[in-house]
Design a protein around this motif. Structure first.
Motif, PDB file in Angstrom:
ATOM      1  N   VAL A  70       0.847  -1.206   0.000  1.00 11.25           N
ATOM      2  CA  VAL A  70       0.000   0.000   0.000  1.00 11.25           C
ATOM      3  C   VAL A  70       0.875   1.247   0.000  1.00 11.25           C
ATOM      4  N   LEU A  71       1.976   1.217   0.733  1.00 16.72           N
ATOM      5  CA  LEU A  71       2.898   2.352   0.705  1.00 16.72           C
ATOM      6  C   LEU A  71       3.475   2.562  -0.693  1.00 16.72           C
ATOM      7  N   GLN A  72       3.803   1.483  -1.379  1.00 18.54           N
ATOM      8  CA  GLN A  72       4.305   1.575  -2.753  1.00 18.54           C
ATOM      9  C   GLN A  72       3.233   2.185  -3.672  1.00 18.54           C
ATOM     10  N   LEU A  73       1.992   1.752  -3.505  1.00 19.37           N
ATOM     11  CA  LEU A  73       0.911   2.293  -4.335  1.00 19.37           C
ATOM     12  C   LEU A  73       0.673   3.774  -4.051  1.00 19.37           C
ATOM     13  N   LEU A  74       0.762   4.169  -2.794  1.00 19.87           N
ATOM     14  CA  LEU A  74       0.604   5.585  -2.450  1.00 19.87           C
ATOM     15  C   LEU A  74       1.728   6.423  -3.037  1.00 19.87           C
ATOM     16  N   LEU A  75       2.955   5.915  -2.986  1.00 16.95           N
ATOM     17  CA  LEU A  75       4.080   6.630  -3.579  1.00 16.95           C
ATOM     18  C   LEU A  75       3.903   6.749  -5.094  1.00 16.95           C
ATOM     19  N   SER A  76       3.484   5.673  -5.733  1.00 17.48           N
ATOM     20  CA  SER A  76       3.249   5.713  -7.184  1.00 17.48           C
ATOM     21  C   SER A  76       2.168   6.717  -7.545  1.00 17.48           C
ATOM     22  N   LEU A  77       1.111   6.749  -6.753  1.00 13.18           N
ATOM     23  CA  LEU A  77       0.030   7.701  -6.994  1.00 13.18           C
ATOM     24  C   LEU A  77       0.515   9.134  -6.804  1.00 13.18           C
ATOM     25  N   MET A  78       1.301   9.369  -5.766  1.00 15.01           N
ATOM     26  CA  MET A  78       1.836  10.697  -5.518  1.00 15.01           C
ATOM     27  C   MET A  78       2.735  11.153  -6.671  1.00 15.01           C
ATOM     28  N   LEU A  79       3.597  10.262  -7.157  1.00 17.28           N
ATOM     29  CA  LEU A  79       4.466  10.604  -8.277  1.00 17.28           C
ATOM     30  C   LEU A  79       3.670  10.847  -9.557  1.00 17.28           C
TER      31      LEU A  79
END
Length: 87
Positions: A70-79
């Motif tokens: 989920v942290l990876q997905l949040l980072l991807s979304l932020m980028l």
């Protein structure tokens, strides 16, 4: 209903969902091209592990794998949002 049985005693393929989730989540970080796809797979495996066989306790690998993914997905979304705004 309380989850009474240890997670390590799960029978069959269900026992592998947690470790698979954790492995996919950890692999999603150093692999930039497919990181999001791996993270989605990790979340799916982790949620399946936590939602099925409710008589067993939560598997720490499933919880950790889902959280890291989920942290990876949040980072991807932020980028993605930053790229769309031109930053």
């Amino acid at each position: 209903m309380m989850r009474q049985l240890p997670a390590k005693d799960r029978p069959g393929k269900d026992a592998w969902l947690g470790p698979i989730s954790l492995c996919l989540a950890l692999l999603s970080w150093p692999i930039p091209a497919g990181g999001t796809v791996l993270a989605v797979g990790a979340v799916a495996c982790g949620v399946l592990s936590m939602a099925t066989k409710t008589e067993y306790r939560l598997d720490w690998t499933a919880v950790t794998g889902t959280s890291v993914a989920v942290l990876q997905l949040l980072l991807s979304l932020m980028l993605l949002v930053m790229d769309a705004r031109g930053h």
